[in-house]
Design a protein around this motif. Sequence first.
Motif, PDB file in Angstrom:
ATOM      1  N   PRO A   1       0.791  -1.231   0.000  1.00  0.00           N
ATOM      2  CA  PRO A   1       0.000   0.000   0.000  1.00  0.00           C
ATOM      3  C   PRO A   1       0.832   1.295   0.000  1.00  0.00           C
ATOM      4  O   PRO A   1       0.327   2.372   0.258  1.00  0.00           O
ATOM      5  N   PHE A   2       2.105   1.163  -0.319  1.00  0.00           N
ATOM      6  CA  PHE A   2       3.007   2.317  -0.283  1.00  0.00           C
ATOM      7  C   PHE A   2       3.255   2.882  -1.670  1.00  0.00           C
ATOM      8  O   PHE A   2       3.153   2.175  -2.661  1.00  0.00           O
ATOM      9  N   LYS A   3       3.625   4.142  -1.702  1.00  0.00           N
ATOM     10  CA  LYS A   3       4.079   4.789  -2.926  1.00  0.00           C
ATOM     11  C   LYS A   3       5.494   5.274  -2.679  1.00  0.00           C
ATOM     12  O   LYS A   3       5.801   5.796  -1.608  1.00  0.00           O
TER      13      LYS A   3
ATOM     14  N   ALA B   1      -2.533  11.895   9.144  1.00  0.00           N
ATOM     15  CA  ALA B   1      -3.176  11.553   7.877  1.00  0.00           C
ATOM     16  C   ALA B   1      -2.288  10.789   6.906  1.00  0.00           C
ATOM     17  O   ALA B   1      -2.779  10.128   5.999  1.00  0.00           O
ATOM     18  N   THR B   2      -0.972  10.851   7.098  1.00  0.00           N
ATOM     19  CA  THR B   2      -0.059  10.313   6.095  1.00  0.00           C
ATOM     20  C   THR B   2       1.131   9.607   6.728  1.00  0.00           C
ATOM     21  O   THR B   2       1.774  10.150   7.620  1.00  0.00           O
ATOM     22  N   LEU B   3       1.406   8.409   6.234  1.00  0.00           N
ATOM     23  CA  LEU B   3       2.647   7.731   6.588  1.00  0.00           C
ATOM     24  C   LEU B   3       3.735   8.324   5.714  1.00  0.00           C
ATOM     25  O   LEU B   3       3.548   8.469   4.496  1.00  0.00           O
TER      26      LEU B   3
ATOM     27  N   ILE C   1       8.555  -5.094   4.749  1.00  0.00           N
ATOM     28  CA  ILE C   1       7.277  -4.533   5.179  1.00  0.00           C
ATOM     29  C   ILE C   1       6.118  -4.883   4.245  1.00  0.00           C
ATOM     30  O   ILE C   1       5.017  -5.184   4.714  1.00  0.00           O
ATOM     31  N   VAL C   2       6.346  -4.868   2.949  1.00  0.00           N
ATOM     32  CA  VAL C   2       5.248  -5.130   2.009  1.00  0.00           C
ATOM     33  C   VAL C   2       4.609  -6.503   2.230  1.00  0.00           C
ATOM     34  O   VAL C   2       3.382  -6.607   2.217  1.00  0.00           O
TER      35      VAL C   2
ATOM     36  N   PHE D   1      14.722   9.385  -1.223  1.00  0.00           N
ATOM     37  CA  PHE D   1      13.444   8.791  -1.593  1.00  0.00           C
ATOM     38  C   PHE D   1      12.429   8.967  -0.475  1.00  0.00           C
ATOM     39  O   PHE D   1      12.789   8.996   0.703  1.00  0.00           O
ATOM     40  N   GLY D   2      11.178   9.042  -0.860  1.00  0.00           N
ATOM     41  CA  GLY D   2      10.082   9.061   0.087  1.00  0.00           C
ATOM     42  C   GLY D   2       9.276   7.786  -0.049  1.00  0.00           C
ATOM     43  O   GLY D   2       9.096   7.264  -1.156  1.00  0.00           O
TER      44      GLY D   2
END
Length: 123
Positions: A6-8, A80-82, A99-100, A23-24
């Motif tokens: 669920p990450f970008k 609101a945001t990781l 983690i994924v 990187f973010g």
Amino acid sequence: MENTFPFKIYSIPEHLRVEDALFGITANVESDPALEGYFYLFEKYGFGGGGLSWEEHITTILEEEAPALLDQIQGFSTPATLLFYADSEEAVRQFMQLIVPIFADLGKLNKYFSQTDSSDFFE
């Protein structure tokens, strides 16, 4: 890079970098409809379900599985945001490998939560 849900992941433009971050890693946990089920799962176990809660659980997993990785990744989440910043593509790859598999599947995340002690977490 393979599936990151669920990450970008994004490259941070040079003029916006914080320290050594290149990187973010992010997830809009409050506004992404695809993540609605996560909120309810977090809540089921007494966790907040916001970005700070996600960060706390991910950091705990990293502390147990790859503590050295925490030197390369910093959390800057909001309710609101990781948001994690990573200093290299390799750090992002290691993060995703650890983690994924847990966070991409609500069943696996449910299993992880069922093995945690909610009193060990603040969010």
